[in-house]
Design a protein around this motif. Structure first.
Motif, PDB file in Angstrom:
ATOM      1  N   GLY A   1      82.725  32.464 -47.700  1.00 19.40           N
ATOM      2  CA  GLY A   1      82.871  31.104 -48.196  1.00 19.40           C
ATOM      3  C   GLY A   1      81.491  30.523 -48.432  1.00 19.40           C
ATOM      4  N   TRP A   2      81.437  29.462 -49.258  1.00 19.73           N
ATOM      5  CA  TRP A   2      80.135  28.875 -49.607  1.00 19.73           C
ATOM      6  C   TRP A   2      79.201  29.914 -50.244  1.00 19.73           C
ATOM      7  N   SER A   3      79.794  30.902 -50.888  1.00 20.33           N
ATOM      8  CA  SER A   3      79.039  31.970 -51.583  1.00 20.33           C
ATOM      9  C   SER A   3      78.237  32.855 -50.635  1.00 20.33           C
ATOM     10  N   ARG A   4      78.719  33.010 -49.414  1.00 22.65           N
ATOM     11  CA  ARG A   4      78.034  33.866 -48.447  1.00 22.65           C
ATOM     12  C   ARG A   4      78.992  34.234 -47.315  1.00 22.65           C
ATOM     13  N   PRO A   5      78.626  35.268 -46.524  1.00 24.94           N
ATOM     14  CA  PRO A   5      79.421  35.541 -45.329  1.00 24.94           C
ATOM     15  C   PRO A   5      79.396  34.339 -44.387  1.00 24.94           C
ATOM     16  N   MET A   6      80.508  34.117 -43.718  1.00 21.76           N
ATOM     17  CA  MET A   6      80.595  32.978 -42.806  1.00 21.76           C
ATOM     18  C   MET A   6      81.446  33.355 -41.600  1.00 21.76           C
ATOM     19  N   ASN A   7      81.218  32.672 -40.496  1.00 23.10           N
ATOM     20  CA  ASN A   7      82.090  32.800 -39.337  1.00 23.10           C
ATOM     21  C   ASN A   7      83.230  31.793 -39.441  1.00 23.10           C
ATOM     22  N   TYR A   8      84.367  32.168 -38.865  1.00 19.08           N
ATOM     23  CA  TYR A   8      85.515  31.265 -38.913  1.00 19.08           C
ATOM     24  C   TYR A   8      86.410  31.470 -37.698  1.00 19.08           C
ATOM     25  N   VAL A   9      87.317  30.531 -37.505  1.00 15.69           N
ATOM     26  CA  VAL A   9      88.393  30.666 -36.534  1.00 15.69           C
ATOM     27  C   VAL A   9      89.692  30.390 -37.265  1.00 15.69           C
ATOM     28  N   ASP A  10      90.723  31.151 -36.970  1.00 12.63           N
ATOM     29  CA  ASP A  10      92.041  30.944 -37.575  1.00 12.63           C
ATOM     30  C   ASP A  10      92.976  30.465 -36.468  1.00 12.63           C
ATOM     31  N   VAL A  11      93.335  29.201 -36.532  1.00 17.11           N
ATOM     32  CA  VAL A  11      94.110  28.558 -35.477  1.00 17.11           C
ATOM     33  C   VAL A  11      95.597  28.637 -35.802  1.00 17.11           C
ATOM     34  N   PRO A  12      96.416  29.232 -34.925  1.00 18.13           N
ATOM     35  CA  PRO A  12      97.854  29.325 -35.198  1.00 18.13           C
ATOM     36  C   PRO A  12      98.500  27.950 -35.343  1.00 18.13           C
ATOM     37  N   GLU A  13      99.496  27.876 -36.233  1.00 15.64           N
ATOM     38  CA  GLU A  13     100.285  26.663 -36.386  1.00 15.64           C
ATOM     39  C   GLU A  13     101.637  26.885 -35.730  1.00 15.64           C
ATOM     40  N   LYS A  14     102.029  25.965 -34.897  1.00 16.19           N
ATOM     41  CA  LYS A  14     103.289  26.097 -34.161  1.00 16.19           C
ATOM     42  C   LYS A  14     104.463  26.237 -35.116  1.00 16.19           C
ATOM     43  N   ASP A  15     105.344  27.195 -34.834  1.00 15.05           N
ATOM     44  CA  ASP A  15     106.567  27.434 -35.606  1.00 15.05           C
ATOM     45  C   ASP A  15     106.273  27.735 -37.074  1.00 15.05           C
ATOM     46  N   CYS A  16     105.141  28.367 -37.325  1.00 18.81           N
ATOM     47  CA  CYS A  16     104.760  28.721 -38.694  1.00 18.81           C
ATOM     48  C   CYS A  16     104.326  30.181 -38.704  1.00 18.81           C
ATOM     49  N   ASP A  17     105.199  31.056 -39.180  1.00 20.85           N
ATOM     50  CA  ASP A  17     104.909  32.486 -39.098  1.00 20.85           C
ATOM     51  C   ASP A  17     105.043  33.223 -40.424  1.00 20.85           C
ATOM     52  N   PHE A  18     105.148  32.493 -41.542  1.00 17.40           N
ATOM     53  CA  PHE A  18     105.421  33.154 -42.819  1.00 17.40           C
ATOM     54  C   PHE A  18     104.266  34.016 -43.305  1.00 17.40           C
ATOM     55  N   TYR A  19     103.061  33.821 -42.761  1.00 20.73           N
ATOM     56  CA  TYR A  19     101.899  34.605 -43.187  1.00 20.73           C
ATOM     57  C   TYR A  19     101.454  35.624 -42.141  1.00 20.73           C
ATOM     58  N   LEU A  20     102.283  35.841 -41.117  1.00 20.23           N
ATOM     59  CA  LEU A  20     101.916  36.767 -40.054  1.00 20.23           C
ATOM     60  C   LEU A  20     102.390  38.192 -40.358  1.00 20.23           C
ATOM     61  N   LEU A  21     101.842  39.135 -39.644  1.00 24.21           N
ATOM     62  CA  LEU A  21     102.185  40.546 -39.789  1.00 24.21           C
ATOM     63  C   LEU A  21     103.452  40.830 -38.991  1.00 24.21           C
ATOM     64  N   LYS A  22     104.508  41.240 -39.695  1.00 18.88           N
ATOM     65  CA  LYS A  22     105.809  41.448 -39.062  1.00 18.88           C
ATOM     66  C   LYS A  22     106.301  42.876 -39.294  1.00 18.88           C
ATOM     67  N   ASP A  23     107.384  43.206 -38.594  1.00 19.70           N
ATOM     68  CA  ASP A  23     107.984  44.537 -38.710  1.00 19.70           C
ATOM     69  C   ASP A  23     108.886  44.573 -39.941  1.00 19.70           C
ATOM     70  N   VAL A  24     108.241  44.597 -41.099  1.00 17.17           N
ATOM     71  CA  VAL A  24     108.940  44.658 -42.391  1.00 17.17           C
ATOM     72  C   VAL A  24     108.216  45.687 -43.250  1.00 17.17           C
ATOM     73  N   PRO A  25     108.820  46.150 -44.350  1.00 10.91           N
ATOM     74  CA  PRO A  25     108.088  47.042 -45.256  1.00 10.91           C
ATOM     75  C   PRO A  25     106.849  46.326 -45.812  1.00 10.91           C
ATOM     76  N   HIS A  26     105.753  47.069 -45.885  1.00 12.20           N
ATOM     77  CA  HIS A  26     104.496  46.467 -46.312  1.00 12.20           C
ATOM     78  C   HIS A  26     104.005  47.043 -47.626  1.00 12.20           C
ATOM     79  N   GLY A  27     103.516  46.146 -48.484  1.00 16.88           N
ATOM     80  CA  GLY A  27     102.810  46.574 -49.669  1.00 16.88           C
ATOM     81  C   GLY A  27     101.401  46.998 -49.298  1.00 16.88           C
TER      82      GLY A  27
END
Length: 384
Positions: free
Chosen positions: A114-140
């Protein structure tokens, strides 16, 4: 305090899939000196707080900048500086480490772009929000490919998401979504920071989306000035897509080649590129997604592509879906509101033109909003 176990999606980064392990190193070069264990730079604790660490035994002052606040870090006897903070909002957020006043990259913390360079980040979970998580489904699969671009006179890189059955069903063709990132990002960000591949996997497993290929290009198109110095020209993306990338994708991959099976979407800068490209080339795209962004060019608030809005019948026949979306706290909210007024003046308010859809999400100009944008957009496109 116990450490919180996160879904593997939070650890999946461009540089590694597994989480960062603590490592041991010698504190100096003196033989026999004890080793120091350097912990993970970001650790989610069980109470919702986050421990940030940085190994800098010779530093005089180390601090952490998060959500606009600079927090002092405390040095331990082992040379590891630490502080604890509590995020107020969920999602992927930048974390900046400063050592003696200089911004540095923490190799033990998650690294994105981000900001046109490598950056550090934290990804904070959102309660009851799992649509972007890795699940036991077929994967592309997410792959990187390369093509020669006449527009830049050089080889370019694109990332592709291929649906789960792409490798095993040899005669199936797919529609294509051309998906763009924002300013200061690159072609890897939608996968590794937006988690678009996991989002699509989960939608397909639930029967909520049509299988498609997603193509992600670097909208910060690299070129050179008159003296041969490297520069970025985002305006080149339109020609890069139309003249080079789309023909390349349609030669190499099993895709449909008509406008009914093409979509384009983008966030922020990518939304402006999407507006310009799709209105200049309505014969190519049937679905449009504009996330946290713009109908008009930011530079001058205008653009010759906007003449397309003067013909309501043409607009409605050209675009089956024209989705615009933004976070309720986005600092571009005023521009978005003015463009709502523009669309209404042209007769395209959603109640006047069902093809035009407007979505609002809690949050600002950030990945947690854009993840929700693409989640909804993917459910709208390529339905017959």
């Amino acid at each position: 305090m116990s450490r919180l176990e996160l879904n593997r999606a939070y650890e999946c980064k461009a540089i590694a899939f597994n989480e960062q392990l603590p490592i041991s190193t010698k504190a100096g070069t003196v033989i026999g000196e004890s080793a120091v264990t350097i912990p993970k730079g970001i650790q989610h604790l069980g109470d919702g707080s986050i421990m940030a660490s940085f190994y800098a035994p010779e530093a005089g002052v180390v601090s952490l900048v998060f959500a606009g606040q600079e927090l002092p870090m405390v040095k331990g006897d082992d040379g590891v500086w630490e502080t604890t903070f509590v995020p107020k909002t969920p999602g992927l957020q930048a974390v900046i480490f400063k050592v003696d006043g200089v911004t540095v990259l923490n190799p033990m913390a998650p690294i994105g772009f981000g900001w046109s360079r490598p950056m550090n980040y934290v990804d904070v979970p959102e309660k009851d929000c799992d649509f972007y998580l890795l699940k036991d489904v077929p994967h592309g699969v997410v792959v990187q490919d390369f093509y020669y671009a006449t527009v830049t006179g050089n080889y370019e890189s694109c990332m592709l998401y291929l649906p789960p059955e792409y490798m095993s069903v040899s005669d199936q063709k797919y529609p294509v979504l051309y998906l763009q990132h924002g300013h200061g990002e690159n072609e890897k960000c939608w996968a590794y920071q937006g988690k678009v591949n996991f989002i699509m996997d989960n939608l397909l497993a639930e029967g909520k989306a049509v299988p498609c290929i997603i193509v992600m290009n670097n909208g910060m198109v690299h070129t050179k000035d008159s003296e041969g110095n490297p520069i970025m020209d985002s305006s080149l993306l339109e020609d890069l897509l139309v003249k080079d990338c789309i023909p390349f994708i349609e030669r190499k991959y099993r895709v449909y080649t008509d406008k009914n099976n093409r979509a384009m979407a983008g966030l922020s800068m990518g939304s402006m590129q999407t507006s310009i490209t799709t209105m200049h080339h309505p014969e190519l795209f049937h679905y449009v997604g504009i996330f946290s962004g713009f109908l008009r060019r930011i530079s001058d608030g205008n653009g010759d592509h906007l003449v397309f809005l003067d013909d309501k019948d043409r607009f409605q026949s050209a675009f089956k879906v024209f989705m615009r979306a933004i976070g309720t706290e986005d600092f571009f909210g005023d521009i978005f509101a003015k463009e709502n007024e523009l669309m209404e003046e042209k007769g395209f308010a959603p109640e006047q033109c069902p093809n035009h859809k407007i979505y609002y999400y809690p949050g600002g100009h950030e990945w947690q909003v854009w993840r929700k944008c693409i989640y909804d957009f993917l459910q709208l496109v390529f339905h017959s």
